[in-house]
Scaffold this active site. Sequence first.
Site, mmCIF file in Angstrom:
data_model
loop_
_atom_site.group_PDB
_atom_site.id
_atom_site.type_symbol
_atom_site.label_atom_id
_atom_site.label_comp_id
_atom_site.label_asym_id
_atom_site.label_seq_id
_atom_site.Cartn_x
_atom_site.Cartn_y
_atom_site.Cartn_z
ATOM 1 N N ARG A 1 -0.473 10.021 20.132
ATOM 2 C CA ARG A 1 -1.479 11.042 20.462
ATOM 3 C C ARG A 1 -1.565 11.235 21.976
ATOM 4 O O ARG A 1 -1.605 12.374 22.461
ATOM 5 C CB ARG A 1 -2.853 10.616 19.926
ATOM 6 N N HIS B 1 -8.023 -0.640 18.752
ATOM 7 C CA HIS B 1 -7.789 0.595 17.990
ATOM 8 C C HIS B 1 -9.082 1.058 17.323
ATOM 9 O O HIS B 1 -9.207 1.063 16.099
ATOM 10 C CB HIS B 1 -6.680 0.392 16.949
ATOM 11 N N GLY C 1 0.861 -1.191 0.000
ATOM 12 C CA GLY C 1 0.000 0.000 0.000
ATOM 13 C C GLY C 1 0.891 1.232 0.000
ATOM 14 O O GLY C 1 0.533 2.296 0.509
ATOM 15 N N ALA C 2 2.082 1.066 -0.624
ATOM 16 C CA ALA C 2 3.153 2.056 -0.501
ATOM 17 C C ALA C 2 2.909 3.344 -1.279
ATOM 18 O O ALA C 2 3.626 4.324 -1.077
ATOM 19 C CB ALA C 2 4.478 1.429 -0.965
ATOM 20 N N ASP D 1 -1.997 5.742 18.664
ATOM 21 C CA ASP D 1 -2.744 6.053 19.889
ATOM 22 C C ASP D 1 -1.783 6.507 20.987
ATOM 23 O O ASP D 1 -2.073 7.429 21.756
ATOM 24 C CB ASP D 1 -3.541 4.817 20.354
ATOM 25 N N SER E 1 -3.830 -1.442 8.378
ATOM 26 C CA SER E 1 -5.152 -1.331 7.730
ATOM 27 C C SER E 1 -6.278 -1.530 8.741
ATOM 28 O O SER E 1 -6.266 -2.476 9.538
ATOM 29 C CB SER E 1 -5.294 -2.379 6.632
HETATM 30 N N1 NAI Z 1 -3.633 1.684 12.520
HETATM 31 C C1 NAI Z 1 -3.777 2.967 12.536
HETATM 32 O O1 NAI Z 1 -3.521 3.635 13.543
HETATM 33 C C2 NAI Z 1 -4.229 3.706 11.313
HETATM 34 C C3 NAI Z 1 -4.743 3.021 10.240
HETATM 35 N N2 NAI Z 1 -5.139 3.669 9.100
HETATM 36 C C4 NAI Z 1 -5.667 2.855 7.997
HETATM 37 O O2 NAI Z 1 -4.673 2.681 7.003
HETATM 38 C C5 NAI Z 1 -5.295 2.371 5.742
HETATM 39 C C6 NAI Z 1 -4.668 3.185 4.616
HETATM 40 O O3 NAI Z 1 -4.918 4.554 4.799
HETATM 41 P P1 NAI Z 1 -4.397 5.637 3.719
HETATM 42 O O4 NAI Z 1 -2.986 5.382 3.382
HETATM 43 O O5 NAI Z 1 -4.795 6.966 4.213
HETATM 44 O O6 NAI Z 1 -5.305 5.237 2.446
HETATM 45 P P2 NAI Z 1 -5.014 5.558 0.895
HETATM 46 O O7 NAI Z 1 -6.267 5.281 0.165
HETATM 47 O O8 NAI Z 1 -4.395 6.891 0.741
HETATM 48 O O9 NAI Z 1 -3.916 4.471 0.512
HETATM 49 C C7 NAI Z 1 -4.194 3.118 0.507
HETATM 50 C C8 NAI Z 1 -3.346 2.470 -0.554
HETATM 51 O O10 NAI Z 1 -3.623 1.058 -0.520
HETATM 52 C C9 NAI Z 1 -3.559 0.625 -1.863
HETATM 53 N N3 NAI Z 1 -4.218 -0.666 -2.021
HETATM 54 C C10 NAI Z 1 -5.536 -0.955 -2.166
HETATM 55 N N4 NAI Z 1 -5.703 -2.276 -2.319
HETATM 56 C C11 NAI Z 1 -4.465 -2.831 -2.281
HETATM 57 C C12 NAI Z 1 -3.980 -4.149 -2.397
HETATM 58 N N5 NAI Z 1 -4.792 -5.195 -2.594
HETATM 59 N N6 NAI Z 1 -2.650 -4.343 -2.305
HETATM 60 C C13 NAI Z 1 -1.807 -3.298 -2.102
HETATM 61 N N7 NAI Z 1 -2.208 -2.041 -1.986
HETATM 62 C C14 NAI Z 1 -3.526 -1.808 -2.090
HETATM 63 C C15 NAI Z 1 -4.201 1.743 -2.676
HETATM 64 O O11 NAI Z 1 -3.844 1.654 -4.055
HETATM 65 C C16 NAI Z 1 -3.629 2.960 -1.981
HETATM 66 O O12 NAI Z 1 -2.442 3.406 -2.589
HETATM 67 C C17 NAI Z 1 -6.779 2.639 5.965
HETATM 68 O O13 NAI Z 1 -7.448 1.417 6.171
HETATM 69 C C18 NAI Z 1 -6.820 3.482 7.231
HETATM 70 O O14 NAI Z 1 -8.029 3.368 7.927
HETATM 71 C C19 NAI Z 1 -5.028 5.033 8.995
HETATM 72 C C20 NAI Z 1 -4.515 5.766 10.033
HETATM 73 C C21 NAI Z 1 -4.120 5.170 11.290
HETATM 74 O O1 OAA Z 2 -9.366 7.244 12.298
HETATM 75 C C1 OAA Z 2 -9.106 6.583 11.276
HETATM 76 O O2 OAA Z 2 -9.946 6.146 10.493
HETATM 77 C C2 OAA Z 2 -7.662 6.288 11.016
HETATM 78 C C3 OAA Z 2 -7.058 5.799 12.264
HETATM 79 O O3 OAA Z 2 -7.152 4.638 12.599
HETATM 80 C C4 OAA Z 2 -6.487 6.784 13.170
HETATM 81 O O4 OAA Z 2 -6.212 7.926 12.766
HETATM 82 O O5 OAA Z 2 -6.292 6.423 14.349
#
Ligand code: NAI
Ligand code: OAA
Length: 346
Positions: free
Chosen positions: A186, A210, A41-42, A183, A151
């Site tokens: 923050r 989370h 997802g880079a 978390d 994710s």
């Molecule tokens: N654990 C945590 O604390 C956090 C988790 N997240 C989660 O991280 C995930 C990604 O967020 P963003 O980067 O903002 O989203 P984004 O939409 O900007 O990027 C996601 C990327 O994943 C790629 N992707 C989709 N299907 C794929 C596959 N089968 N194989 C490889 N890559 C694939 C897309 O092409 C895209 O480049 C979301 O589910 C979000 O909720 C976000 C913030 C905090």
């Molecule tokens: O809130 C979201 O959807 C993304 C996330 O997990 C975070 O920012 O902690």
Amino acid sequence: MRRTSSVLRSVKSLTTASSSSLLRRGFSSESVPDRKVAVLGAAGGIGQPLALLMKLNPLVSTLSLYDIANTPGVAADVSHINTRSEVSGYVGEEQLGKALEGADVVIIPAGVPRKPGMTRDDLFNINAGIVKGLCQAIAKYCPNALVNMISNPVNSTVPIAAEVFKKAGTYDEKRLFGVTTLDVVRAKTFYAGKANVPVAEVNVPVVGGHAGITILPLFSQATPKANLSDGDINALTKRTQDGGTEVVEAKAGKGSATLSMAYAGAIFADACLKGLNGVPDVVECSFVQSTVTELPFFASKVRLGKNGVEEVLGLGPLSDYEKEGLEKLKPELQSSIEKGIKFANQ
Ligand SMILES: NC(=O)C1=CN([C@@H]2O[C@H](COP(=O)(O)OP(=O)(O)OC[C@H]3O[C@@H](n4cnc5c(N)ncnc54)[C@H](O)[C@@H]3O)[C@@H](O)[C@H]2O)C=CC1
Ligand SMILES: O=C([O-])CC(=O)C(=O)O
């Protein structure tokens, strides 16, 4: 101009500080082991800055950037940075095996982010399938890698990963981590602001899961100690639990936390690499298979080592407010875990 050069100086000191702390810990620069890190997802909002931060990490020798689109450009861009790792970009499922082969750590920020009004669980229908497919490939191409699951919904995607690995016969609970570092990041920031203490000195464990109320910061254990009122603790707890939503609303439809998440993901991956390299006393909070409570997965402090999880640490003494929060979060966390397990087995 002065501002730019001071930013560059800070980045440089970040990369060299890590190298010099390695040297102090008994590694010569030649003997830092080779480590391959893959980011799946880079090309996304998190993936790109995370790729940058991993390129700055001197513990990485090979940086593998995978996405379903746009990775060649990201990889070409990042590869020009004059740090240790060799960078390769992989695009599309037929290149996933190559991206994963030989990886020591796989970081997964693949999947869709929230829009205002959504919960993390609303992402389940799309992200569960994405994570399942990626984990099947991990089981095939790098079954011994440490998996850092970013994710969402993490409370379900980690159990999905565990089930996929069990089916493939490769599951090792010591190697699967839900990344909850944001978390903690923050909680530290908000606590430092309220307690008026230097943020760099702050430590706060965050346990549970989370999402919303499953995120339980333990401010009673925060250091440096501060005399905060019950009202302050309640406000800090709520702000930490709603931190993700705060960003989603501020971005107003353009996604969720990406930059702070990339920072948090880079810290957690660095901790995994240090553990693999035998650096002692590396402790971070993470959502892992656990016996700390009756729930099969739970976030708490984890000691990292050469095999991944060395020890899942207990919760320590909780305030009455935290004990109540712990009981309240259990049903929601349990049902998110069960949802993930059910999905993976259908
Ligand atoms: N654990 C945590 O604390 C956090 C988790 N997240 C989660 O991280 C995930 C990604 O967020 P963003 O980067 O903002 O989203 P984004 O939409 O900007 O990027 C996601 C990327 O994943 C790629 N992707 C989709 N299907 C794929 C596959 N089968 N194989 C490889 N890559 C694939 C897309 O092409 C895209 O480049 C979301 O589910 C979000 O909720 C976000 C913030 C905090
Ligand atoms: O809130 C979201 O959807 C993304 C996330 O997990 C975070 O920012 O902690």
